[in-house]
Design a protein around this motif. Structure first.
Motif: not given
Length: 101
Positions: A81, A86, A67-69, A79
């Motif tokens: 998510s 995670l 969903s995101n980094c 990182y």
């Protein structure tokens, strides 16, 4: 989408950055840029990596829909998510880290 940013901050020359017919779950979201200008973007099947000219350099596969980094630690850790987890991956690329005061 891709735009040219003018000196006053407005945008022009709208273009499609990359079109995909990928059937894996996930949508483009959560974008970050490394110090070389490469774009890291959550998308179908992993984190998609593009050059500043829009060439798809590859995809960092993860076991669930991302969903995101974000860059962390020494700037070489990305990182990610995802649906329920995670992840952290060490890269040769270096990203801009947030400064905390």
């Amino acid at each position: 989408m891709r735009y040219d940013v003018t000196p006053d901050g407005s945008v022009k020359n709208e273009q499609v950055l990359y079109a995909t017919a990928d059937t894996e779950p996930g949508l483009p979201d959560g974008m970050k840029v490394d110090l070389r200008g490469n774009l890291f973007c959550a998308g179908p099947g992993g984190i998609w990596v593009f050059s500043s000219s829009g060439k798809h350099l590859g995809t960092i596969k993860v076991s669930e829909t991302p969903s995101n980094c974000n860059w962390g630690d020494d700037g070489e850790s990305l990182y990610i998510s995802a649906t329920s987890g995670l992840y952290r991956i060490k890269l040769a690329a270096e990203g801009e880290r947030a400064l905390y005061y």
